[in-house]
Write an enzyme that holds these catalytic residues in place. Structure first.
Site, short mmCIF file in Angstrom:
data_model
loop_
_atom_site.label_atom_id
_atom_site.label_comp_id
_atom_site.label_asym_id
_atom_site.label_seq_id
_atom_site.Cartn_x
_atom_site.Cartn_y
_atom_site.Cartn_z
N ARG A 101 -26.40 -9.93 -26.37
CA ARG A 101 -25.66 -9.79 -25.03
C ARG A 101 -26.08 -11.40 -24.47
NH1 ARG A 101 -26.79 -5.90 -19.96
NH2 ARG A 101 -25.51 -5.00 -20.96
N HIS A 128 -17.04 -6.28 -22.41
CA HIS A 128 -17.98 -5.42 -22.61
C HIS A 128 -17.38 -4.34 -23.11
CE1 HIS A 128 -21.85 -3.76 -22.05
NE2 HIS A 128 -21.78 -3.22 -20.66
N GLN A 131 -18.92 -0.93 -23.49
CA GLN A 131 -19.13 -0.01 -22.20
C GLN A 131 -17.43 0.90 -22.14
OE1 GLN A 131 -21.28 0.09 -19.23
NE2 GLN A 131 -19.94 1.86 -18.98
N ASP A 229 -17.21 -1.57 -10.05
CA ASP A 229 -18.66 -2.18 -10.83
C ASP A 229 -18.93 -3.20 -9.75
OD1 ASP A 229 -20.34 -3.39 -12.37
OD2 ASP A 229 -19.04 -4.56 -13.47
N CYS A 269 -20.28 1.67 -14.19
CA CYS A 269 -20.96 1.22 -15.80
C CYS A 269 -22.36 1.31 -15.23
CB CYS A 269 -20.38 -0.03 -16.16
SG CYS A 269 -20.47 -1.46 -14.96
N ARG A 297 -22.88 6.09 -23.41
CA ARG A 297 -23.12 4.99 -24.07
C ARG A 297 -23.76 5.15 -25.55
NH1 ARG A 297 -23.49 0.01 -21.32
NH2 ARG A 297 -23.37 -0.45 -23.39
N1 CP Z 1 -23.61 -0.79 -18.07
C1 CP Z 1 -24.64 -1.54 -18.71
O1 CP Z 1 -24.17 -2.43 -19.63
O2 CP Z 1 -25.83 -1.48 -18.23
P1 CP Z 1 -27.01 -2.35 -18.74
O3 CP Z 1 -26.69 -3.75 -18.08
O4 CP Z 1 -28.27 -1.70 -18.25
O5 CP Z 1 -27.12 -2.47 -20.36
N1 NVA Z 2 -20.11 -6.89 -14.40
C1 NVA Z 2 -21.47 -6.62 -14.56
C2 NVA Z 2 -21.71 -5.45 -15.72
C3 NVA Z 2 -23.03 -5.09 -15.94
C4 NVA Z 2 -23.20 -3.96 -16.75
C5 NVA Z 2 -22.26 -7.79 -15.12
O1 NVA Z 2 -21.73 -8.52 -16.12
O2 NVA Z 2 -23.38 -8.04 -14.75
#
Ligand code: CP
Ligand code: NVA
Length: 320
Positions: A101, A128, A131, A229, A269, A297
């Protein structure tokens, strides 16, 4: 090495096999079975942004599959102590797969470039993919006759994303193209998914039905799935005040749901800002499948890890 940086790295058949494997493993778990398909394998989690779902679901899923996991936080010095080449080649000596990440997509691409270890994107500013796999597993459960994922219920469904054309929206547009789901983004002008990404989906999957519009009420009229989101993603905090104003007409609330068919389910999400992009009433309401979606997930990532690291088990055990 196989990497999953975006869903463009997979063929449509790969996506179907991963989802079929996820379904199979979820069913086994419901029957109390946790086959040790990945015994002896080790997964690293290299994260430079916070996470609840991605981290915990990957770790728990890997445990259930008999493998081990290591959380690699700031102290390993990714991008700080040594070159990406040395860093990733050393990781490859120890690990079977790395979930990353990162603040910038380019950083994850760079890690994969050396082909030293399988790299899976656990969220970047661009995409992502994990997701989107969980989301479509959920949609295929919601519209199946027995609650178990059915890939055949997907073609022709209409997924409407109300909000920002962000990493999650991009991944959903792509997986929708792959699985012949209609995809519409309803967003304020200027917050669309970038055209090169949309064009690439259309070129790769000529049957893709993609639209970007600005009227959320019109968009949800024949929706099967209403998805939203946060308006301000991680890394965009400086734009928060402006985004709150611009996105205000795009809240997923009871009035918007009233414009959609009663069959429409609501997905997010998470994490959500209750009262901003979605009301608490909708998150907790009867059309919401948001907690099931979060649980998926883990199931979808178990499918992904097994497809990647134990393909022979998938061939022998999974009907896709
Ligand atoms: N939806 C998602 O990726 O959640 P986190 O940021 O908690 O991993
Ligand atoms: N769009 C959001 C998703 C978090 C899971 C972000 O990137 O922060």
């Amino acid at each position: 090495m196989r990497h999953l940086l975006t869903l463009f790295d997979l063929y449509a058949d790969d996506v179907r096999t991963i989802l079929g494997t996820s379904r199979h493993l979820k069913q086994l778990l419901q029957q109390g079975q946790r086959p040790s398909v990945l015994a002896g394998h080790t997964m690293g989690l290299l994260f430079e942004k916070p996470s609840l779902r991605t981290r915990v679901s990957f770790e728990a899923g890997m445990n259930q599959l008999g493998g081990g996991s290591l959380f690699l936080g700031d102290d390993v010095g990714w991008g700080k102590r040594e070159s990406p080449a040395d860093f990733t080649r050393v990781l490859g000596q120890f690990l079977d797969v790395v979930i990353c990440r990162a603040k910038s997509h380019q950083k994850v691409t760079e890690l994969a470039r050396y082909n030293a270890v399988h790299v899976i994107n656990g969220l970047t500013d661009l995409s992502h993919p994990c997701q989107a796999l969980a989301d479509i597993l959920t949609v295929g459960e919601v519209f199946s006759s027995d609650g178990m994922f059915d890939v055949n219920v997907l073609p022709g469904r209409h997924l409407v994303f109300v909000g920002d054309g962000n990493n999650v929206a991009r991944s959903l547009a792509l997986i929708s193209g792959i699985l012949e789901i209609r995809f519409t983004l309803a967003c304020p002008p200027g917050y669309e998914i970038d055209q090169p990404w949309m064009d690439r989906i259309q070129q790769t999957y000529p049957h893709a039905q993609l639209a970007q519009v600005h009227d959320p009420v019109e968009a949800v009229r024949d929706a099967d799935v209403i998805y939203t989101d946060v308006w301000t993603s991680m890394g965009q905090e400086a734009e928060q005040a402006e985004r709150r104003k611009v996105f205000a007409p795009y809240q997923v609330n009871a009035a918007l749901l009233a414009a959609a068919p009663p069959r429409a389910c609501v997905l997010h999400c998470l994490p959500a800002v209750r009262g901003e992009e979605i009301t608490a009433e909708v998150i907790d309401g009867t059309q919401s499948r948001i907690i099931q979606q979060a649980g998926n997930r883990m199931h979808s990532q178990k499918g992904l890890l097994t497809w990647l690291l134990a393909p022979e088990w998938v061939q022998q055990n999974v009907r896709t």
